[in-house]
Design an enzyme around this catalytic site. Structure first.
Site, mmCIF file in Angstrom:
data_model
loop_
_atom_site.group_PDB
_atom_site.id
_atom_site.type_symbol
_atom_site.label_atom_id
_atom_site.label_comp_id
_atom_site.label_asym_id
_atom_site.label_seq_id
_atom_site.Cartn_x
_atom_site.Cartn_y
_atom_site.Cartn_z
ATOM 1 N N PHE A 1 0.824 -1.228 0.000
ATOM 2 C CA PHE A 1 0.000 0.000 0.000
ATOM 3 C C PHE A 1 0.846 1.262 0.000
ATOM 4 O O PHE A 1 0.510 2.275 0.595
ATOM 5 C CB PHE A 1 -1.022 -0.016 1.144
ATOM 6 C CG PHE A 1 -2.203 -0.863 0.772
ATOM 7 C CD1 PHE A 1 -2.078 -2.245 0.732
ATOM 8 C CD2 PHE A 1 -3.405 -0.291 0.400
ATOM 9 C CE1 PHE A 1 -3.136 -3.044 0.314
ATOM 10 C CE2 PHE A 1 -4.471 -1.085 -0.010
ATOM 11 C CZ PHE A 1 -4.342 -2.468 -0.051
ATOM 12 N N ALA B 1 2.194 4.694 -5.458
ATOM 13 C CA ALA B 1 1.542 5.956 -5.815
ATOM 14 C C ALA B 1 0.674 5.739 -7.046
ATOM 15 O O ALA B 1 0.949 4.870 -7.870
ATOM 16 C CB ALA B 1 2.596 7.009 -6.092
ATOM 17 N N CYS C 1 -14.899 0.763 -0.196
ATOM 18 C CA CYS C 1 -14.587 0.821 1.240
ATOM 19 C C CYS C 1 -13.843 2.072 1.685
ATOM 20 O O CYS C 1 -14.337 2.804 2.555
ATOM 21 C CB CYS C 1 -13.781 -0.401 1.640
ATOM 22 S SG CYS C 1 -14.758 -1.894 1.632
HETATM 23 C C1 UDX Z 1 -10.146 -2.541 0.766
HETATM 24 C C2 UDX Z 1 -9.302 -3.162 1.886
HETATM 25 O O1 UDX Z 1 -8.006 -3.464 1.385
HETATM 26 C C3 UDX Z 1 -9.981 -4.393 2.436
HETATM 27 O O2 UDX Z 1 -9.227 -4.929 3.497
HETATM 28 C C4 UDX Z 1 -11.364 -3.969 2.932
HETATM 29 O O3 UDX Z 1 -12.053 -4.962 3.546
HETATM 30 C C5 UDX Z 1 -12.158 -3.393 1.775
HETATM 31 O O4 UDX Z 1 -11.445 -2.278 1.250
HETATM 32 P P1 UDX Z 1 -10.566 -2.948 -1.826
HETATM 33 O O5 UDX Z 1 -11.486 -1.770 -1.770
HETATM 34 O O6 UDX Z 1 -11.027 -4.174 -2.528
HETATM 35 O O7 UDX Z 1 -10.183 -3.421 -0.340
HETATM 36 O O8 UDX Z 1 -9.250 -2.466 -2.558
HETATM 37 P P2 UDX Z 1 -7.717 -2.217 -2.209
HETATM 38 O O9 UDX Z 1 -6.908 -3.228 -2.886
HETATM 39 O O10 UDX Z 1 -7.517 -2.022 -0.769
HETATM 40 O O11 UDX Z 1 -7.480 -0.828 -2.981
HETATM 41 C C6 UDX Z 1 -8.235 0.341 -2.677
HETATM 42 C C7 UDX Z 1 -7.757 1.509 -3.499
HETATM 43 O O12 UDX Z 1 -6.445 1.885 -3.150
HETATM 44 C C8 UDX Z 1 -7.725 1.268 -5.009
HETATM 45 O O13 UDX Z 1 -8.194 2.404 -5.677
HETATM 46 C C9 UDX Z 1 -6.254 1.025 -5.291
HETATM 47 O O14 UDX Z 1 -5.897 1.338 -6.616
HETATM 48 C C10 UDX Z 1 -5.630 1.971 -4.297
HETATM 49 N N1 UDX Z 1 -4.238 1.607 -3.947
HETATM 50 C C11 UDX Z 1 -3.977 0.483 -3.236
HETATM 51 C C12 UDX Z 1 -3.190 2.456 -4.297
HETATM 52 O O15 UDX Z 1 -3.408 3.503 -4.942
HETATM 53 N N2 UDX Z 1 -1.924 2.138 -3.902
HETATM 54 C C13 UDX Z 1 -1.649 1.023 -3.207
HETATM 55 O O16 UDX Z 1 -0.464 0.813 -2.884
HETATM 56 C C14 UDX Z 1 -2.693 0.168 -2.863
#
Ligand code: UDX
Length: 432
Positions: free
Chosen positions: A252, A255, A263
């Site tokens: 996570f 960028a 969520c």
């Molecule tokens: C999230 C949580 O990870 C999960 O534990 C919870 O129960 C539900 O919400 P999700 O919404 O499926 O899951 O997506 P996730 O993979 O967490 O990504 C969320 C957003 O963050 C996306 O737009 C993704 O592109 C963005 N993201 C994620 C980044 O921009 N950079 C990252 O390093 C990781």
């Protein structure tokens, strides 16, 4: 064990199917009869890799039952999961709990022997207390425990997340409920260390704190990326350098555009709202929400700059429009405000997404869905890599675009700037 999942949305369906796969009898209940009929035939209404196969397998073995008969399902179950939606209320930040409370009112009638009632839906701290109040009457006082068991499933990776969770959080002070919950989860997690029992309120808050923290990590790295762009540093090096510190961790820290999905945006807002209710200023979370909103505008402006602020009649291609890969979910996808803006400014927008055409764009002018990458890219002025689907990772842009002077805006830093330079393609990433 006999389980009942109320609500066959993302959380209820994935959890129900996975619980049945480890040998439980699982009722999946929904008031939407069409959806139930669809599911009964082995169809899956959402895009989630591996889900359909698992659902079909367990339907065949009669461990998975789809029904709209709540009464029958609840009476025959010892554990009832509430998995209905908790969207943001209109014109407010707070989570709308009307579906959760409605289910609780219905459940009250069917508690005739001991049951564990679980909130799997994301609900603000103290919601469990309110559910308990709704359920309680003179007769059934000792016949139930209300437990919080939040889910941490990522869309696109939900099955893996369910089977190999980092942790299972069980919020209850009841020894009896905790023992049953542990035996339900042990076949999946196999390790005591992954099982964490805390108070009900604690579990409710862990869920919001986790999502808000992950959103903070993303917004943090996104802001540092802005600084990288001004100082000639590559954000990928920063993520790697920071992430190798085990206290920080490398996940996570990628960028990209504003985070989206069902969520993070909803839960960060709801957490701020809970803070306000308890007169606590969650200033960091507020900044994160603010920063994410600003990011949508910032990246849209950058698109405009890349087109020399002359958008009229320019052809702009979006490769991927969903908020992340391996999902068809468009909720809070940053492509939506971008495409809306570009359409207003009379750009010709073409998009391709492996999950197909999107309703979100159907009423917008000059927005065309293309059936393949080739037709989306042909003669384009600007290619935007919006979502990091595998399909977009090895493209020969010169062959695809067949035009001089096109640019690439890689919002997920998929490609190497050096290679692009060698190919003489004007290439722009995030924070590099
Ligand atoms: C999230 C949580 O990870 C999960 O534990 C919870 O129960 C539900 O919400 P999700 O919404 O499926 O899951 O997506 P996730 O993979 O967490 O990504 C969320 C957003 O963050 C996306 O737009 C993704 O592109 C963005 N993201 C994620 C980044 O921009 N950079 C990252 O390093 C990781």
């Amino acid at each position: 064990m006999k389980l009942c999942m109320i609500g066959t949305g993302y959380v209820g369906l994935v959890s129900g199917v996975c619980f049945s796969d480890v040998g439980n009898k699982v009722y999946c209940v929904d008031k939407d009869q069409n959806k139930i009929d669809y599911l009964k035939k082995g169809n899956v209404p959402i895009y989630e890799p591996g889900l359909e196969e698992l659902l079909k397998k367990n339907l065949k073995q009669n461990r998975l039952i789809f029904t709209s008969n709540l009464k029958k399902a609840v009476l025959d179950s010892n554990i009832v999961f509430i998995c209905v939606g908790t969207p943001t209320k209109k014109n407010s930040n707070s989570a709308d709990l009307k579906n959760v409370f409605e289910v609780a009112r219905q459940l009250k009638k069917y508690i005739t022997k001991y049951k564990i009632i679980i909130t799997k839906s994301t609900v603000p701290v103290t919601t469990g207390d309110q559910i308990e109040k709704i359920l309680k009457n003179q007769k059934n006082k000792k016949l139930f425990d209300v437990v919080s068991n939040p889910e941490f499933l990522r869309e696109g990776e939900a099955i893996r997340d369910f089977i190999y969770p980092d942790r299972v959080i069980i919020g209850t002070n009841s020894k009896k409920a905790n023992k049953i919950m542990k035996s339900l989860y042990m076949p999946i997690i196999k390790k005591n260390s992954r099982y964490f029992n805390t108070s009900r309120r604690g579990a409710e808050l862990i869920k919001y704190a986790s999502n808000a923290f992950l959103a903070t990590k993303i917004s943090f790295i996104n802001e540092i990326a802005n600084l990288c762009e001004k100082t000639g540093v590559d954000i990928k090096d920063i993520s790697l350098g920071m992430g190798s510190d085990q206290r920080i961790g490398d996940r996570f820290l990628r960028a990209g555009p504003a985070y989206g999905g069902s969520c993070f945006p909803k839960d960060t807002r709801a957490l701020i709202d809970t803070g306000n209710k308890f007169k606590i200023d969650l200033s960091i979370v507020k900044s994160v929400v603010n920063s994410n909103e600003k990011r949508k505008i910032l990246l849209t402006k950058k698109i405009s700059t890349l087109l020399n602020n002359n958008l009229n009649n320019k052809i702009v291609t979006f490769l991927g429009v969903t908020f992340k890969p391996n999902t068809d979910d468009m909720r809070e996808a940053s492509s939506i405000p971008m495409i809306k803006y570009l359409s207003k400014k009379k750009c010709h927008i073409r998009y391709f997404d492996p999950t197909g055409k999107k309703d979100e764009f159907k009423n917008l002018k000059n927005v065309e869905y293309c059936k393949n990458i080739k037709s989306a890219c042909l003669k384009s002025d600007l290619i935007i890599l919006h979502t990091e689907w595998n399909d977009f990772k090895l493209l020969n842009f010169k062959k695809l675009v067949k035009k001089k002077n096109f640019k690439i805006y890689d919002m997920r830093n998929i490609y190497s700037p050096l290679k692009m330079k060698k190919l003489k393609i004007p290439y722009f990433g995030i924070g590099r």
